[in-house]
Motif scaffolding. Structure first.
Motif, PDB file in Angstrom:
ATOM      1  N   PHE A 170       0.810  -1.223   0.000  1.00 39.26           N
ATOM      2  CA  PHE A 170       0.000   0.000   0.000  1.00 39.26           C
ATOM      3  C   PHE A 170       0.841   1.269   0.000  1.00 39.26           C
ATOM      4  O   PHE A 170       0.300   2.374   0.012  1.00 39.26           O
ATOM      5  CB  PHE A 170      -0.906   0.016   1.234  1.00 39.26           C
ATOM      6  CG  PHE A 170      -0.170  -0.308   2.518  1.00 39.26           C
ATOM      7  CD1 PHE A 170       0.558   0.652   3.194  1.00 39.26           C
ATOM      8  CD2 PHE A 170      -0.197  -1.596   3.006  1.00 39.26           C
ATOM      9  CE1 PHE A 170       1.241   0.338   4.355  1.00 39.26           C
ATOM     10  CE2 PHE A 170       0.480  -1.921   4.176  1.00 39.26           C
ATOM     11  CZ  PHE A 170       1.206  -0.954   4.855  1.00 39.26           C
ATOM     12  N   GLY A 171       2.166   1.137   0.002  1.00 39.67           N
ATOM     13  CA  GLY A 171       3.012   2.326   0.076  1.00 39.67           C
ATOM     14  C   GLY A 171       3.925   2.454  -1.125  1.00 39.67           C
ATOM     15  O   GLY A 171       4.043   1.557  -1.964  1.00 39.67           O
ATOM     16  N   ALA A 184      -0.836  -9.124  -4.460  1.00 41.07           N
ATOM     17  CA  ALA A 184      -0.067 -10.121  -5.199  1.00 41.07           C
ATOM     18  C   ALA A 184      -0.121 -11.457  -4.476  1.00 41.07           C
ATOM     19  O   ALA A 184      -0.231 -11.514  -3.239  1.00 41.07           O
ATOM     20  CB  ALA A 184       1.381  -9.671  -5.360  1.00 41.07           C
ATOM     21  N   ALA A 185      -0.031 -12.545  -5.241  1.00 39.87           N
ATOM     22  CA  ALA A 185      -0.052 -13.882  -4.659  1.00 39.87           C
ATOM     23  C   ALA A 185       0.776 -14.838  -5.511  1.00 39.87           C
ATOM     24  O   ALA A 185       0.863 -14.687  -6.738  1.00 39.87           O
ATOM     25  CB  ALA A 185      -1.484 -14.403  -4.544  1.00 39.87           C
ATOM     26  N   ARG A 186       1.355 -15.818  -4.843  1.00 38.08           N
ATOM     27  CA  ARG A 186       2.141 -16.857  -5.515  1.00 38.08           C
ATOM     28  C   ARG A 186       1.858 -18.193  -4.823  1.00 38.08           C
ATOM     29  O   ARG A 186       1.795 -18.256  -3.585  1.00 38.08           O
ATOM     30  CB  ARG A 186       3.629 -16.534  -5.417  1.00 38.08           C
ATOM     31  CG  ARG A 186       4.563 -17.555  -6.059  1.00 38.08           C
ATOM     32  CD  ARG A 186       6.006 -17.231  -5.710  1.00 38.08           C
ATOM     33  NE  ARG A 186       6.975 -18.071  -6.400  1.00 38.08           N
ATOM     34  CZ  ARG A 186       8.172 -18.384  -5.900  1.00 38.08           C
ATOM     35  NH1 ARG A 186       8.547 -17.903  -4.719  1.00 38.08           N
ATOM     36  NH2 ARG A 186       9.008 -19.153  -6.579  1.00 38.08           N
ATOM     37  N   ALA A 187       1.688 -19.237  -5.594  1.00 41.10           N
ATOM     38  CA  ALA A 187       1.469 -20.572  -5.040  1.00 41.10           C
ATOM     39  C   ALA A 187       2.265 -21.569  -5.861  1.00 41.10           C
ATOM     40  O   ALA A 187       2.425 -21.412  -7.078  1.00 41.10           O
ATOM     41  CB  ALA A 187      -0.018 -20.936  -5.054  1.00 41.10           C
ATOM     42  N   GLU A 208      -2.192  -4.246  -9.770  1.00 34.34           N
ATOM     43  CA  GLU A 208      -1.658  -2.955  -9.326  1.00 34.34           C
ATOM     44  C   GLU A 208      -2.600  -1.838  -9.743  1.00 34.34           C
ATOM     45  O   GLU A 208      -3.047  -1.786 -10.893  1.00 34.34           O
ATOM     46  CB  GLU A 208      -0.276  -2.730  -9.946  1.00 34.34           C
ATOM     47  CG  GLU A 208       0.334  -1.371  -9.624  1.00 34.34           C
ATOM     48  CD  GLU A 208       1.547  -1.047 -10.469  1.00 34.34           C
ATOM     49  OE1 GLU A 208       2.215  -0.043 -10.178  1.00 34.34           O
ATOM     50  OE2 GLU A 208       1.832  -1.799 -11.446  1.00 34.34           O
ATOM     51  N   HIS A 209      -2.892  -0.957  -8.801  1.00 35.56           N
ATOM     52  CA  HIS A 209      -3.708   0.216  -9.088  1.00 35.56           C
ATOM     53  C   HIS A 209      -2.865   1.459  -8.823  1.00 35.56           C
ATOM     54  O   HIS A 209      -2.802   1.951  -7.698  1.00 35.56           O
ATOM     55  CB  HIS A 209      -4.967   0.229  -8.227  1.00 35.56           C
ATOM     56  CG  HIS A 209      -5.893   1.369  -8.526  1.00 35.56           C
ATOM     57  ND1 HIS A 209      -6.553   1.500  -9.731  1.00 35.56           N
ATOM     58  CD2 HIS A 209      -6.256   2.457  -7.781  1.00 35.56           C
ATOM     59  CE1 HIS A 209      -7.289   2.600  -9.717  1.00 35.56           C
ATOM     60  NE2 HIS A 209      -7.118   3.201  -8.550  1.00 35.56           N
ATOM     61  N   SER A 251      -5.106   0.346 -14.327  1.00 41.56           N
ATOM     62  CA  SER A 251      -4.558  -0.774 -13.569  1.00 41.56           C
ATOM     63  C   SER A 251      -3.546  -1.535 -14.409  1.00 41.56           C
ATOM     64  O   SER A 251      -3.568  -1.474 -15.649  1.00 41.56           O
ATOM     65  CB  SER A 251      -5.674  -1.720 -13.113  1.00 41.56           C
ATOM     66  OG  SER A 251      -6.303  -2.315 -14.232  1.00 41.56           O
ATOM     67  N   ASN A 252      -2.659  -2.253 -13.708  1.00 44.26           N
ATOM     68  CA  ASN A 252      -1.720  -3.175 -14.336  1.00 44.26           C
ATOM     69  C   ASN A 252      -1.895  -4.545 -13.701  1.00 44.26           C
ATOM     70  O   ASN A 252      -1.867  -4.678 -12.475  1.00 44.26           O
ATOM     71  CB  ASN A 252      -0.274  -2.719 -14.122  1.00 44.26           C
ATOM     72  CG  ASN A 252       0.049  -1.430 -14.845  1.00 44.26           C
ATOM     73  OD1 ASN A 252      -0.266  -1.279 -16.028  1.00 44.26           O
ATOM     74  ND2 ASN A 252       0.659  -0.488 -14.153  1.00 44.26           N
ATOM     75  N   ARG A 253      -2.089  -5.548 -14.540  1.00 38.45           N
ATOM     76  CA  ARG A 253      -2.218  -6.917 -14.050  1.00 38.45           C
ATOM     77  C   ARG A 253      -1.046  -7.739 -14.568  1.00 38.45           C
ATOM     78  O   ARG A 253      -0.695  -7.682 -15.747  1.00 38.45           O
ATOM     79  CB  ARG A 253      -3.525  -7.531 -14.546  1.00 38.45           C
ATOM     80  CG  ARG A 253      -3.812  -8.940 -13.996  1.00 38.45           C
ATOM     81  CD  ARG A 253      -4.857  -9.637 -14.838  1.00 38.45           C
ATOM     82  NE  ARG A 253      -4.354  -9.930 -16.173  1.00 38.45           N
ATOM     83  CZ  ARG A 253      -5.123 -10.042 -17.256  1.00 38.45           C
ATOM     84  NH1 ARG A 253      -6.424  -9.822 -17.180  1.00 38.45           N
ATOM     85  NH2 ARG A 253      -4.585 -10.331 -18.428  1.00 38.45           N
ATOM     86  N   ARG A 254      -0.433  -8.497 -13.675  1.00 40.42           N
ATOM     87  CA  ARG A 254       0.670  -9.375 -14.048  1.00 40.42           C
ATOM     88  C   ARG A 254       0.312 -10.816 -13.720  1.00 40.42           C
ATOM     89  O   ARG A 254      -0.245 -11.096 -12.651  1.00 40.42           O
ATOM     90  CB  ARG A 254       1.945  -8.977 -13.296  1.00 40.42           C
ATOM     91  CG  ARG A 254       2.480  -7.583 -13.641  1.00 40.42           C
ATOM     92  CD  ARG A 254       3.580  -7.191 -12.670  1.00 40.42           C
ATOM     93  NE  ARG A 254       4.242  -5.952 -13.024  1.00 40.42           N
ATOM     94  CZ  ARG A 254       3.822  -4.733 -12.647  1.00 40.42           C
ATOM     95  NH1 ARG A 254       2.696  -4.609 -11.933  1.00 40.42           N
ATOM     96  NH2 ARG A 254       4.487  -3.657 -12.985  1.00 40.42           N
ATOM     97  N   LEU A 255       0.650 -11.723 -14.637  1.00 40.53           N
ATOM     98  CA  LEU A 255       0.419 -13.150 -14.444  1.00 40.53           C
ATOM     99  C   LEU A 255       1.713 -13.905 -14.711  1.00 40.53           C
ATOM    100  O   LEU A 255       2.494 -13.514 -15.593  1.00 40.53           O
ATOM    101  CB  LEU A 255      -0.669 -13.672 -15.389  1.00 40.53           C
ATOM    102  CG  LEU A 255      -2.062 -13.056 -15.272  1.00 40.53           C
ATOM    103  CD1 LEU A 255      -2.965 -13.588 -16.383  1.00 40.53           C
ATOM    104  CD2 LEU A 255      -2.666 -13.337 -13.908  1.00 40.53           C
ATOM    105  N   GLY A 256       1.936 -14.974 -13.961  1.00 41.97           N
ATOM    106  CA  GLY A 256       3.147 -15.749 -14.155  1.00 41.97           C
ATOM    107  C   GLY A 256       2.940 -17.236 -13.965  1.00 41.97           C
ATOM    108  O   GLY A 256       2.147 -17.657 -13.113  1.00 41.97           O
TER     109      GLY A 256
END
Length: 390
Positions: A170-171, A184-187, A208-209, A251-256
């Motif tokens: 948030f910063g 963000a999340a990773r599994a 990301e906003h 917004s920016n969306r990232r996928l991996g």
């Protein structure tokens, strides 16, 4: 290539190896434990790079410090750990955080909670420490899409056959830039992960906003995004592929998607990354993607270390060190609709010599093939690195 510098680096390496046979060079006095069991340690990474570039009028030869990182850690076993880390070369803050073991707080293992400034979990190579990079530079899609570090809180939970990491940021970064919020999340699924026998299959995503800003002259700046990458050469500011600034970003969306397989001295690693930018004011959305895959073989028989969903430097078993050979192919496509960011394909051959647990030499040869707006560029880049880390 600067032959005097290269000879000097090799001479230094040979002298260190000989010295390691006479004394335990891995036992450095960088740790101190207080009476209550708290361990304080220095933490550092120094890298000196030399690059020699052929077939390019834009990218120049260079030789300078790549990183001068120094900080300290504090750790109380099974309770908490903290890190403060700064790069004196780029004059940027790196990790600054406090991480707490839930078992210390609640008596049960619910994972670890980290508060502060740290890397975001989308991108396997991105979350790998710079001190443990297999190649001198990150692959093309990581250079273009990785969000680096932000201030926030994250939770990591690991079991024998899986791991989960979720964070809310948030910063700004600690340089005062990149206003906005990111989730963000990773599994990952890890059906086996003993020493020298690892399979890691994972997925990650972030949303990301970014926020608008107003500068000191009270001028409003709408959120923007820019996707670009260096040609796997960290000493140049030239980008052969670059979207330019995309304005009015919502917004920016990232996928991996990521994978790692280690079997004895052999390993294969790869990932696919996608970035999607949604824009306001009726402007069209933008999507770009890229991937890399690399193979590694350790001639001296060691296996790449794996722990907590990540890899580390080899620990040599021989008095003269460990030797690793690598090859990587990476691809990045920044063309979409009316945005002509370009396309690039890099083929990198690498060799790593781990003299001890604190000294490492790297050599990379990068064949670059980039096309943007009908212009093709095909430079060849030779990179040498001498590294000290502790």
């Amino acid at each position: 290539m600067k032959p005097i510098c290269a000879i000097a680096l090799c001479t230094l390496g040979m002298s260190l190896t000989v010295g390691a046979q006479a004394a335990d060079i891995n036992n450095w006095p960088i740790k101190y434990t207080t009476s209550d069991g708290t361990e304080w340690s220095l933490y550092g990474n120094y890298q000196y790079d030399i690059t020699d570039v052929r077939h390019s009028n834009a990218i120049e030869d260079s030789s300078t410090n790549r990183r001068k990182e120094l900080g300290f850690t504090a750790r109380k076993k099974d309770a908490w750990d903290a890190l403060v880390y700064f790069d004196f070369q780029s004059k940027l803050w790196l990790d600054v955080f406090w991480r707490v073991d839930s078992k210390w707080l609640f008596g049960e293992d619910y994972g670890k909670f980290r508060f502060g400034y740290s890397k975001l979990p989308v991108g396997f190579e991105g979350v790998t420490s710079a001190r443990a990079d297999s190649f001198a530079e990150l692959a093309l899609p990581l250079g273009a899409f990785y969000e680096t570090r932000r201030t926030g809180i994250d939770w990591a939970f690991e079991r024998p056959h899986y791991l989960v990491n979720v964070g809310y940021y948030f910063g700004q970064d600690l340089q005062g830039d990149n206003d906005g919020q990111t989730v963000a999340a990773r599994a990952a699924w890890t059906p086996f992960k003993s020493e020298g026998d690892v399979l890691h299959l994972g997925a990650s995503a972030s949303f990301e906003h970014p926020q608008s800003t107003t500068d000191g002259k009270d001028v409003y700046h709408a959120p923007a995004a820019r996707w670009r990458a260096r040609p796997e050469d960290g000493l140049t500011n030239v980008r052969l592929v670059d979207t330019g600034s995309l304005s009015h970003v919502d917004s920016n969306r990232r996928l991996g998607l990521e994978g790692l397989w280690i079997r004895g001295p052999l390993s294969v690693q790869g990932e696919y990354l996608q970035a999607h930018t949604t824009r306001s004011e009726g402007l069209p959305s933008y999507t770009a993607d890229g991937y890399y895959v690399f193979g590694s073989y350790v001639l001296t028989g060691e296996s790449r270390p794996y722990t907590a969903g990540n890899v580390n430097n080899l620990k040599p078993r021989n008095p003269w060190g460990a030797v690793e050979l690598l090859v990587r192919y990476s691809s990045l496509d920044l063309d979409h609709g009316t945005v002509h960011g370009g396309r690039e394909r890099d083929l990198t051959f690498g060799a790593n010599w781990y003299l001890t647990q604190h000294f490492k030499f790297q050599a990379n040869y990068v064949q670059v093939h980039a096309t943007r707006l009908g212009k093709r560029q095909d430079p060849d880049i030779m990179e040498l690195r001498a590294q000290v880390y502790f």
